[in-house]
Design an enzyme around this catalytic site. Structure first.
Site, PDB file in Angstrom:
ATOM      1  N   ARG A 234       0.845  -1.180   0.000  1.00  0.00           N
ATOM      2  CA  ARG A 234       0.000   0.000   0.000  1.00  0.00           C
ATOM      3  C   ARG A 234       0.882   1.232   0.000  1.00  0.00           C
ATOM      4  O   ARG A 234       1.902   1.299   0.694  1.00  0.00           O
ATOM      5  CB  ARG A 234      -0.937   0.023   1.226  1.00  0.00           C
ATOM      6  CG  ARG A 234      -2.088  -0.970   1.157  1.00  0.00           C
ATOM      7  CD  ARG A 234      -3.085  -0.584   0.067  1.00  0.00           C
ATOM      8  NE  ARG A 234      -4.221  -1.480  -0.012  1.00  0.00           N
ATOM      9  CZ  ARG A 234      -4.313  -2.528  -0.818  1.00  0.00           C
ATOM     10  NH1 ARG A 234      -3.287  -2.820  -1.622  1.00  0.00           N
ATOM     11  NH2 ARG A 234      -5.390  -3.283  -0.830  1.00  0.00           N
ATOM     12  N   GLU A 263      -2.510   7.459  -5.354  1.00  0.00           N
ATOM     13  CA  GLU A 263      -2.735   6.801  -6.637  1.00  0.00           C
ATOM     14  C   GLU A 263      -4.178   6.840  -7.114  1.00  0.00           C
ATOM     15  O   GLU A 263      -4.439   6.663  -8.313  1.00  0.00           O
ATOM     16  CB  GLU A 263      -2.290   5.335  -6.564  1.00  0.00           C
ATOM     17  CG  GLU A 263      -3.153   4.445  -5.693  1.00  0.00           C
ATOM     18  CD  GLU A 263      -2.674   2.993  -5.722  1.00  0.00           C
ATOM     19  OE1 GLU A 263      -3.496   2.130  -6.061  1.00  0.00           O
ATOM     20  OE2 GLU A 263      -1.513   2.721  -5.405  1.00  0.00           O
ATOM     21  N   HIS A 295       0.053  -0.297  -9.922  1.00  0.00           N
ATOM     22  CA  HIS A 295      -0.748  -1.249  -9.153  1.00  0.00           C
ATOM     23  C   HIS A 295      -1.134  -2.466  -9.996  1.00  0.00           C
ATOM     24  O   HIS A 295      -2.292  -2.892 -10.018  1.00  0.00           O
ATOM     25  CB  HIS A 295      -2.012  -0.571  -8.606  1.00  0.00           C
ATOM     26  CG  HIS A 295      -2.480  -1.164  -7.312  1.00  0.00           C
ATOM     27  ND1 HIS A 295      -2.831  -0.404  -6.224  1.00  0.00           N
ATOM     28  CD2 HIS A 295      -2.665  -2.452  -6.932  1.00  0.00           C
ATOM     29  CE1 HIS A 295      -3.222  -1.185  -5.239  1.00  0.00           C
ATOM     30  NE2 HIS A 295      -3.116  -2.444  -5.646  1.00  0.00           N
TER      31      HIS A 295
END
Length: 332
Positions: A234, A263, A295
């Site tokens: 994360r 993000e 991601h």
């Protein structure tokens, strides 16, 4: 069950439609994220299906509850983007996908390490321009290097095993130590010891109040100079400003991230014709020793199959009143 699926991409719809032939839920797809400004889209739905960057805070929950939503089905393992207490107070059930091919994320972390080290991304671009020079492509052997792993859940454990296979020494920190990993050669040590002893540090832990900005000026100073830092967990585990300063000073020698603290305004979108307004991210991407991916660590065929089937099963379990180990409850 009538389900509104938010933050949908073409691949989400492909996998959910394929496996929903068995579960037979009524799925309506929205490309928009779920947040306090899009809750009007939930009118008439029994459930919402959300992803990692949807912002399901108290206000959002109040609004979807008023619209009749009874369940939130996350197609992710993490749930730090959900106000769990607010959901429970409004009687909304919350489910997640606790494990979807841990190997996918672990292997992506290794891909970041190998790419940063051997500079294959730079070599690829050089070759396309007929530049066959090896200048400034020097890497190092992974074999024999000390790798520090912060968090040894399913993904962290998978990563440990891969790095042991490379011939690395692996030291780990976790509140809950794994006897299986110890038997395979992983050495558990205090957090500071792991930082001080590692050539490569890889983060595999969730974001909690205790781990928020776990990597900051103070903790980076405890690492070896020139250390490689990898984050596929994360974004908020890392203080980006402090990381930039460490890159400028050379304390951090390499940085590979698949996640970024801000993000949600960027990742999973095509912004190739836009001017990126996030100055921290643009500064990060200007460093030659930084590698950013958007991601995509989870993004394998096997993982998408597991996400779809588990999410659909969670909805069926709720609909039929079956207990589920994937339900998330408030701890307070």
């Amino acid at each position: 069950m009538n389900v509104a699926v938010f933050s949908t991409k073409t691949y989400d719809q492909e996998f959910f439609d394929r496996f929903n032939e068995t579960y037979r839920h009524s799925l309506t797809y929205f490309s928009a994220p779920l947040n306090r400004d899009t809750t009007n889209l939930t009118q008439g739905f029994d459930a919402v299906c959300a992803f990692v960057n949807d912002q399901i805070d108290r206000e959002t929950i109040e609004k979807i509850a008023a619209n009749g939503v009874k369940v939130i089905a996350l197609r992710s393992a993490g749930f730090n983007n959900v106000d769990v207490d607010a959901a429970q107070q409004r009687g909304i059930k919350l489910f997640r996908v606790p494990a979807y091919s841990p190997m996918a994320v672990a292997e992506h972390a290794v891909a970041l390490i190998l790419t940063l080290n051997r500079k294959t991304h730079k070599a690829f671009n050089r070759i396309r321009e007929n530049n066959f020079s090896l200048e400034k492509l020097l890497g190092f052997n992974l074999h024999g290097k000390a790798v520090g792993v912060i968090g040894t859940g399913q993904i962290g454990a998978a990563f440990c095993k891969i790095m042991l296979g490379f011939g690395c020494s692996v030291m780990a920190y976790d509140v809950f130590e794994s006897d299986q990993l110890k038997n395979q050669g992983v050495v558990y040590a205090p957090f500071d010891t792991v930082l001080q002893s590692s050539d490569i540090v890889s983060l595999h832990c969730p974001v909690t109040p205790e781990t928020h900005h776990l990597i900051n000026t103070a903790t980076i100073a405890k690492m070896q100079r020139g250390v490689m830092l990898i984050n596929t967990s994360r974004g908020a585990l890392i203080d980006t400003k402090d990381t930039i300063e460490a890159l400028k000073s050379g304390q951090l020698g390499y940085l590979g991230i698949d996640v970024y603290e801000q993000e949600e305004a960027l990742f999973f979108q095509d912004l190739s014709e836009s001017i990126i307004q996030d100055e921290l991210l643009t500064r990060l991407m200007a460093f030659p020793n930084v590698l950013v991916t958007a991601h995509q660590g989870f993004f394998t065929k096997e993982a998408l199959e597991q996400i779809a089937t588990t999410t659909l099963q969670n909805l069926t379990d709720f609909e039929t009143g079956q207990p589920s180990k994937n339900e998330v409850r408030a701890t307070g």
